[in-house]
Design a protein around this motif. Sequence first.
Motif, mmCIF file in Angstrom:
data_model
loop_
_atom_site.group_PDB
_atom_site.id
_atom_site.type_symbol
_atom_site.label_atom_id
_atom_site.label_comp_id
_atom_site.label_asym_id
_atom_site.label_seq_id
_atom_site.Cartn_x
_atom_site.Cartn_y
_atom_site.Cartn_z
ATOM 1 N N GLN A 71 -11.387 13.373 0.319
ATOM 2 C CA GLN A 71 -11.930 12.050 0.632
ATOM 3 C C GLN A 71 -13.131 11.707 -0.237
ATOM 4 O OE1 GLN A 71 -10.584 9.794 2.785
ATOM 5 N NE2 GLN A 71 -8.895 11.259 2.962
ATOM 6 N N ARG A 72 -13.419 12.578 -1.218
ATOM 7 C CA ARG A 72 -14.470 12.381 -2.213
ATOM 8 C C ARG A 72 -15.888 12.505 -1.660
ATOM 9 N NH1 ARG A 72 -10.783 13.757 -4.560
ATOM 10 N NH2 ARG A 72 -9.783 12.817 -6.380
ATOM 11 N N VAL A 73 -16.048 13.356 -0.629
ATOM 12 C CA VAL A 73 -17.396 13.816 -0.307
ATOM 13 C C VAL A 73 -17.844 14.677 -1.488
ATOM 14 C CG1 VAL A 73 -18.797 15.219 1.252
ATOM 15 C CG2 VAL A 73 -16.958 13.790 2.172
ATOM 16 N N PRO A 74 -19.067 14.497 -2.003
ATOM 17 C CA PRO A 74 -19.499 15.287 -3.165
ATOM 18 C C PRO A 74 -19.246 16.777 -2.987
ATOM 19 C CG PRO A 74 -21.121 13.605 -2.687
ATOM 20 C CD PRO A 74 -20.109 13.543 -1.580
ATOM 21 N N THR A 75 -18.635 17.386 -3.984
ATOM 22 C CA THR A 75 -18.206 18.780 -3.885
ATOM 23 C C THR A 75 -19.383 19.716 -3.608
ATOM 24 O OG1 THR A 75 -16.526 18.193 -5.526
ATOM 25 C CG2 THR A 75 -16.783 20.519 -5.003
ATOM 26 N N GLY A 76 -20.527 19.465 -4.228
ATOM 27 C CA GLY A 76 -21.694 20.302 -3.990
ATOM 28 C C GLY A 76 -22.197 20.219 -2.565
ATOM 29 N N LEU A 77 -22.125 19.033 -1.965
ATOM 30 C CA LEU A 77 -22.550 18.878 -0.576
ATOM 31 C C LEU A 77 -21.603 19.629 0.354
ATOM 32 C CD1 LEU A 77 -24.224 17.655 1.689
ATOM 33 C CD2 LEU A 77 -22.824 15.582 1.528
ATOM 34 N N VAL A 78 -20.301 19.561 0.079
ATOM 35 C CA VAL A 78 -19.333 20.305 0.878
ATOM 36 C C VAL A 78 -19.636 21.800 0.803
ATOM 37 C CG1 VAL A 78 -16.907 20.896 1.147
ATOM 38 C CG2 VAL A 78 -17.547 18.549 0.608
ATOM 39 N N ALA A 79 -19.932 22.295 -0.398
ATOM 40 C CA ALA A 79 -20.276 23.708 -0.559
ATOM 41 C C ALA A 79 -21.542 24.054 0.212
ATOM 42 C CB ALA A 79 -20.452 24.032 -2.041
ATOM 43 N N LEU A 80 -22.519 23.174 0.190
ATOM 44 C CA LEU A 80 -23.783 23.412 0.882
ATOM 45 C C LEU A 80 -23.561 23.532 2.382
ATOM 46 C CD1 LEU A 80 -26.860 23.629 0.820
ATOM 47 C CD2 LEU A 80 -26.974 21.126 0.844
ATOM 48 N N ILE A 81 -22.795 22.601 2.954
ATOM 49 C CA ILE A 81 -22.534 22.631 4.398
ATOM 50 C C ILE A 81 -21.681 23.842 4.761
ATOM 51 C CG2 ILE A 81 -21.432 21.415 6.313
ATOM 52 C CD1 ILE A 81 -22.179 18.795 4.930
ATOM 53 N N ALA A 82 -20.643 24.115 3.969
ATOM 54 C CA ALA A 82 -19.750 25.242 4.258
ATOM 55 C C ALA A 82 -20.488 26.570 4.228
ATOM 56 C CB ALA A 82 -18.591 25.246 3.266
ATOM 57 N N ASP A 83 -21.498 26.693 3.355
ATOM 58 C CA ASP A 83 -22.226 27.950 3.221
ATOM 59 C C ASP A 83 -23.345 28.110 4.241
ATOM 60 O OD1 ASP A 83 -20.615 28.767 1.195
ATOM 61 O OD2 ASP A 83 -21.949 28.177 -0.430
ATOM 62 N N LEU A 84 -23.462 27.172 5.180
ATOM 63 C CA LEU A 84 -24.470 27.297 6.234
ATOM 64 C C LEU A 84 -23.941 28.068 7.442
ATOM 65 C CD1 LEU A 84 -26.213 23.790 6.306
ATOM 66 C CD2 LEU A 84 -27.036 25.919 5.301
ATOM 67 N N VAL A 85 -22.769 28.671 7.318
ATOM 68 C CA VAL A 85 -22.180 29.407 8.438
ATOM 69 C C VAL A 85 -23.127 30.468 9.008
ATOM 70 C CG1 VAL A 85 -20.366 31.062 9.035
ATOM 71 C CG2 VAL A 85 -19.789 28.942 7.865
ATOM 72 N N PRO A 86 -23.807 31.300 8.184
ATOM 73 C CA PRO A 86 -24.710 32.306 8.778
ATOM 74 C C PRO A 86 -25.825 31.695 9.631
ATOM 75 C CG PRO A 86 -24.244 32.859 6.498
ATOM 76 C CD PRO A 86 -23.699 31.481 6.724
ATOM 77 N N LEU A 87 -26.328 30.525 9.226
ATOM 78 C CA LEU A 87 -27.355 29.873 10.033
ATOM 79 C C LEU A 87 -26.788 29.410 11.363
ATOM 80 C CD1 LEU A 87 -29.349 27.670 7.475
ATOM 81 C CD2 LEU A 87 -29.901 29.935 8.351
ATOM 82 N N ALA A 88 -25.578 28.849 11.335
ATOM 83 C CA ALA A 88 -24.946 28.401 12.571
ATOM 84 C C ALA A 88 -24.644 29.589 13.483
ATOM 85 C CB ALA A 88 -23.662 27.634 12.247
ATOM 86 N N ILE A 89 -24.231 30.715 12.893
ATOM 87 C CA ILE A 89 -23.975 31.914 13.690
ATOM 88 C C ILE A 89 -25.265 32.380 14.371
ATOM 89 C CG2 ILE A 89 -23.399 34.367 13.550
ATOM 90 C CD1 ILE A 89 -21.393 33.653 11.370
ATOM 91 N N ALA A 90 -26.375 32.362 13.628
ATOM 92 C CA ALA A 90 -27.653 32.763 14.210
ATOM 93 C C ALA A 90 -28.038 31.853 15.370
ATOM 94 C CB ALA A 90 -28.737 32.741 13.129
ATOM 95 N N ALA A 91 -27.816 30.543 15.202
ATOM 96 C CA ALA A 91 -28.181 29.594 16.251
ATOM 97 C C ALA A 91 -27.300 29.747 17.487
ATOM 98 C CB ALA A 91 -28.091 28.169 15.715
ATOM 99 N N MET A 92 -26.017 30.100 17.299
ATOM 100 C CA MET A 92 -25.096 30.224 18.426
ATOM 101 C C MET A 92 -25.206 31.570 19.125
ATOM 102 S SD MET A 92 -21.573 28.535 16.955
ATOM 103 C CE MET A 92 -21.509 26.823 16.391
ATOM 104 N N SER A 93 -25.776 32.554 18.447
ATOM 105 C CA SER A 93 -25.823 33.894 19.018
ATOM 106 C C SER A 93 -26.681 33.962 20.272
ATOM 107 C CB SER A 93 -26.354 34.899 17.981
ATOM 108 O OG SER A 93 -25.449 35.042 16.916
ATOM 109 N N GLN A 94 -27.726 33.133 20.356
ATOM 110 C CA GLN A 94 -28.596 33.190 21.530
ATOM 111 C C GLN A 94 -27.893 32.683 22.784
ATOM 112 O OE1 GLN A 94 -32.666 32.157 20.975
ATOM 113 N NE2 GLN A 94 -33.019 31.634 23.112
ATOM 114 N N PRO A 95 -27.309 31.475 22.791
ATOM 115 C CA PRO A 95 -26.660 31.024 24.032
ATOM 116 C C PRO A 95 -25.369 31.776 24.351
ATOM 117 C CG PRO A 95 -26.334 29.419 22.279
ATOM 118 C CD PRO A 95 -27.323 30.415 21.765
#
Length: 297
Positions: A99-123
Amino acid sequence: MALALSAPNTPQSPALFPALAGLLVIGWSSGFVGIRYTNEQASVALLLFWRTLLSGLIMLPFALAIGPRLKLGAVASQMGFGVMAVFIYLGGFALAIEQRVPTGLVALIADLVPLAIAAMSQPLLGERLSRRQWLGTAIAVSGVLIVSFDSLSFGAAPLWAYGVTIGAMLVFAWASVLRRGRESLNMPVHQSLCIHSLTGAVLFGACALAQGGLAPPLTREFAIGMAWLVLIATFAAYSVYYTMLRLFPVAKVSAAIYLSPPVTMLWAWALFSEPLTAAMFSGLAVTLLGVWLTVRN
């Protein structure tokens, strides 16, 4: 599974980590760029069907011959994780690129998985995060928002496509948290990756059939894209990644992966003329600061 690995206390050449990190960043970022390149020849569903099918079939003989015997329950558990890790996660950011979301932005969001895992680990797991880790997570998210709002001004992608990328990343992080402690998901990488790939092939194949068929475009560009995605973005990237996990601390390897978004932005600019702006690099710098605060120590 990666978190269970530890680096051995053996002497290493000072040049080893930079060399492997460079290969990892190139391989990791090539996945996003390869999808953008191959999408010029085929739909996301069709290109991902062939990518996952070829990857799975190449690994299948090794998965059957090497490692513990595959049991039905373990295979079923891996298939469930494959739905989230391949079909939703990989399919989500591939759809955003289509859908032409900038490729670098997609990579940036996709690579935030470890941060999301850290945030979800507490609850979900009761693993308490420090104030510094929460602060780092907030800073990293703000950096992504800076890049996102800047890319919205380009006007090439619908708003829902940005949400798909974030949703796919959160689903994968949620699945990664839930898999902790499940013995059925602890199997050699080549076996689990084979099951994940073949599971994705079935689902992507169904989507491609609904869109018209499974026949690949008989073009040189599509063949190059498939070789790129299978050999470099799948086999080479994962081989280097797991080799590094056995040689270096996990946080150090993760820090190398976070360098893939700027490299992806440069690839997309050079190959597809996607714009580079000061706001994108500013947001990226803010995100990297947040990541550093979260993963250090």
